[in-house]
Design a protein around this motif. Sequence first.
Motif, PDB file in Angstrom:
ATOM      1  N   LEU A   7       0.833  -1.210   0.000  1.00 35.57           N
ATOM      2  CA  LEU A   7       0.000   0.000   0.000  1.00 35.57           C
ATOM      3  C   LEU A   7       0.866   1.257   0.000  1.00 35.57           C
ATOM      4  N   HIS A   8       1.920   1.258   0.799  1.00 37.53           N
ATOM      5  CA  HIS A   8       2.786   2.429   0.854  1.00 37.53           C
ATOM      6  C   HIS A   8       3.490   2.655  -0.486  1.00 37.53           C
ATOM      7  N   ILE A   9       3.950   1.585  -1.100  1.00 33.80           N
ATOM      8  CA  ILE A   9       4.611   1.701  -2.407  1.00 33.80           C
ATOM      9  C   ILE A   9       3.625   2.231  -3.446  1.00 33.80           C
ATOM     10  N   ALA A  10       2.380   1.751  -3.391  1.00 37.42           N
ATOM     11  CA  ALA A  10       1.352   2.242  -4.312  1.00 37.42           C
ATOM     12  C   ALA A  10       1.155   3.744  -4.148  1.00 37.42           C
ATOM     13  N   LYS A  11       1.063   4.178  -2.901  1.00 38.52           N
ATOM     14  CA  LYS A  11       0.890   5.612  -2.621  1.00 38.52           C
ATOM     15  C   LYS A  11       2.101   6.397  -3.102  1.00 38.52           C
ATOM     16  N   TYR A  12       3.278   5.884  -2.833  1.00 37.62           N
ATOM     17  CA  TYR A  12       4.530   6.546  -3.224  1.00 37.62           C
ATOM     18  C   TYR A  12       4.608   6.709  -4.738  1.00 37.62           C
ATOM     19  N   CYS A  13       4.120   5.701  -5.462  1.00 39.97           N
ATOM     20  CA  CYS A  13       4.196   5.701  -6.931  1.00 39.97           C
ATOM     21  C   CYS A  13       2.955   6.286  -7.585  1.00 39.97           C
ATOM     22  N   ASP A  14       1.984   6.705  -6.774  1.00 43.28           N
ATOM     23  CA  ASP A  14       0.702   7.174  -7.293  1.00 43.28           C
ATOM     24  C   ASP A  14       0.042   6.091  -8.153  1.00 43.28           C
ATOM     25  N   SER A  15       0.082   4.859  -7.645  1.00 43.67           N
ATOM     26  CA  SER A  15      -0.512   3.705  -8.313  1.00 43.67           C
ATOM     27  C   SER A  15      -1.812   3.331  -7.609  1.00 43.67           C
ATOM     28  N   ASP A  16      -2.580   2.463  -8.230  1.00 41.97           N
ATOM     29  CA  ASP A  16      -3.872   2.063  -7.686  1.00 41.97           C
ATOM     30  C   ASP A  16      -3.691   1.237  -6.408  1.00 41.97           C
ATOM     31  N   LEU A  17      -4.305   1.678  -5.313  1.00 46.69           N
ATOM     32  CA  LEU A  17      -4.133   0.995  -4.028  1.00 46.69           C
ATOM     33  C   LEU A  17      -4.707  -0.414  -4.064  1.00 46.69           C
ATOM     34  N   ALA A  18      -5.929  -0.537  -4.566  1.00 39.06           N
ATOM     35  CA  ALA A  18      -6.571  -1.853  -4.623  1.00 39.06           C
ATOM     36  C   ALA A  18      -5.782  -2.804  -5.511  1.00 39.06           C
ATOM     37  N   GLY A  19      -5.317  -2.309  -6.641  1.00 38.97           N
ATOM     38  CA  GLY A  19      -4.539  -3.144  -7.545  1.00 38.97           C
ATOM     39  C   GLY A  19      -3.294  -3.695  -6.882  1.00 38.97           C
ATOM     40  N   ASN A  20      -2.643  -2.869  -6.079  1.00 43.68           N
ATOM     41  CA  ASN A  20      -1.422  -3.308  -5.415  1.00 43.68           C
ATOM     42  C   ASN A  20      -1.680  -4.317  -4.314  1.00 43.68           C
ATOM     43  N   LEU A  21      -2.888  -4.350  -3.757  1.00 42.50           N
ATOM     44  CA  LEU A  21      -3.250  -5.412  -2.820  1.00 42.50           C
ATOM     45  C   LEU A  21      -3.754  -6.646  -3.555  1.00 42.50           C
ATOM     46  N   LEU A  22      -4.406  -6.446  -4.683  1.00 34.71           N
ATOM     47  CA  LEU A  22      -4.948  -7.568  -5.460  1.00 34.71           C
ATOM     48  C   LEU A  22      -3.863  -8.485  -6.022  1.00 34.71           C
ATOM     49  N   GLY A  23      -2.640  -8.010  -6.041  1.00 35.68           N
ATOM     50  CA  GLY A  23      -1.549  -8.792  -6.624  1.00 35.68           C
ATOM     51  C   GLY A  23      -1.416 -10.197  -6.081  1.00 35.68           C
ATOM     52  N   ASP A  24      -1.787 -10.399  -4.828  1.00 35.75           N
ATOM     53  CA  ASP A  24      -1.690 -11.734  -4.229  1.00 35.75           C
ATOM     54  C   ASP A  24      -2.909 -12.602  -4.516  1.00 35.75           C
ATOM     55  N   PHE A  25      -3.921 -12.039  -5.160  1.00 35.37           N
ATOM     56  CA  PHE A  25      -5.186 -12.749  -5.349  1.00 35.37           C
ATOM     57  C   PHE A  25      -5.543 -12.976  -6.816  1.00 35.37           C
ATOM     58  N   VAL A  26      -4.705 -12.489  -7.718  1.00 37.79           N
ATOM     59  CA  VAL A  26      -5.001 -12.551  -9.151  1.00 37.79           C
ATOM     60  C   VAL A  26      -3.876 -13.283  -9.875  1.00 37.79           C
ATOM     61  N   LYS A  27      -4.230 -14.226 -10.714  1.00 35.88           N
ATOM     62  CA  LYS A  27      -3.259 -14.958 -11.526  1.00 35.88           C
ATOM     63  C   LYS A  27      -3.418 -14.566 -12.999  1.00 35.88           C
ATOM     64  N   GLY A  28      -2.365 -14.777 -13.763  1.00 37.13           N
ATOM     65  CA  GLY A  28      -2.444 -14.554 -15.201  1.00 37.13           C
ATOM     66  C   GLY A  28      -2.480 -13.085 -15.585  1.00 37.13           C
ATOM     67  N   GLN A 112     -14.758  -0.202  -4.483  1.00 41.36           N
ATOM     68  CA  GLN A 112     -14.903  -1.656  -4.574  1.00 41.36           C
ATOM     69  C   GLN A 112     -15.768  -2.049  -5.765  1.00 41.36           C
ATOM     70  N   GLU A 113     -15.318  -3.087  -6.472  1.00 35.82           N
ATOM     71  CA  GLU A 113     -16.016  -3.547  -7.666  1.00 35.82           C
ATOM     72  C   GLU A 113     -16.553  -4.961  -7.451  1.00 35.82           C
ATOM     73  N   PRO A 114     -17.710  -5.293  -8.033  1.00 31.12           N
ATOM     74  CA  PRO A 114     -18.368  -6.580  -7.773  1.00 31.12           C
ATOM     75  C   PRO A 114     -17.589  -7.802  -8.253  1.00 31.12           C
ATOM     76  N   HIS A 115     -16.676  -7.617  -9.202  1.00 30.35           N
ATOM     77  CA  HIS A 115     -15.963  -8.776  -9.755  1.00 30.35           C
ATOM     78  C   HIS A 115     -14.639  -9.047  -9.054  1.00 30.35           C
ATOM     79  N   TRP A 116     -14.333  -8.322  -7.974  1.00 26.79           N
ATOM     80  CA  TRP A 116     -13.116  -8.611  -7.236  1.00 26.79           C
ATOM     81  C   TRP A 116     -13.244  -9.978  -6.578  1.00 26.79           C
ATOM     82  N   PRO A 117     -12.147 -10.719  -6.440  1.00 34.96           N
ATOM     83  CA  PRO A 117     -12.210 -12.031  -5.787  1.00 34.96           C
ATOM     84  C   PRO A 117     -12.799 -11.930  -4.380  1.00 34.96           C
ATOM     85  N   GLU A 118     -13.680 -12.869  -4.052  1.00 31.28           N
ATOM     86  CA  GLU A 118     -14.308 -12.843  -2.726  1.00 31.28           C
ATOM     87  C   GLU A 118     -13.272 -12.943  -1.618  1.00 31.28           C
TER      88      GLU A 118
END
Length: 203
Positions: A7-28, A112-118
């Motif tokens: 989260l801190h790196i996302a903020k530092y880089c002005d990147s998407d916070l949710a995307g940077n957490l989703l990295g552990d939950f999304v494949k491909g 929050q978006e409906p298609h995010w992994p539960e």
Amino acid sequence: MNFLAHLHIAKYCDSDLAGNLLGDFVKGDPNKHYSDSLSDGIRLHRFVDSYTDRHDVSRSAKSLFSNQTKRFAPIALDVFWDHCLANHWANFSKQSLERFCFDSHQQIFDHQEPHWPESFVFIHQKMAEQRWLESYQDMESIEMVLQRMALRRPKLGMLKACYADLENHYDTLQCHFNELYPMVLKEASEFNTLQLKKNQKER
């Protein structure tokens, strides 16, 4: 790096916070399911994990673990790096840790978006409600995190034993973090800038 660092790196880089957490939950390929902003965040997360894991400082840190626990050292170190960041927070952010965590969680909830992994939605809810990120300041919380991970996945049972390695080499590992994290921020920022330039060319 674990949740707080991503989260801190996302903020530092002005990147998407949710995307940077989703990295552990999304494949491909994330672009098949997510917006450019979320996908860039996921890719930044993956870059940070890869860069950190193969860095010489990380290798030195892993070498401090016992023969029995060395295989699980990368996971234990990811959690420990969040402890280090939480304890040195004022060196990396003008916001208080509490304010940063609250604002970050709220921003993710608001978008929050409906298609995010539960699994991600569930974990993030718990993370916010129980204030996991702030708790990383205490080594007792780090011990609990490793124990929970070991209980959830039998293959990670030896993670519990990694806590002793973290305690035994605490000061040295703190020094490793202080050396590593500024380099992670620099490389992450450069990677994110390249991603943005690539996206602009493709539009």
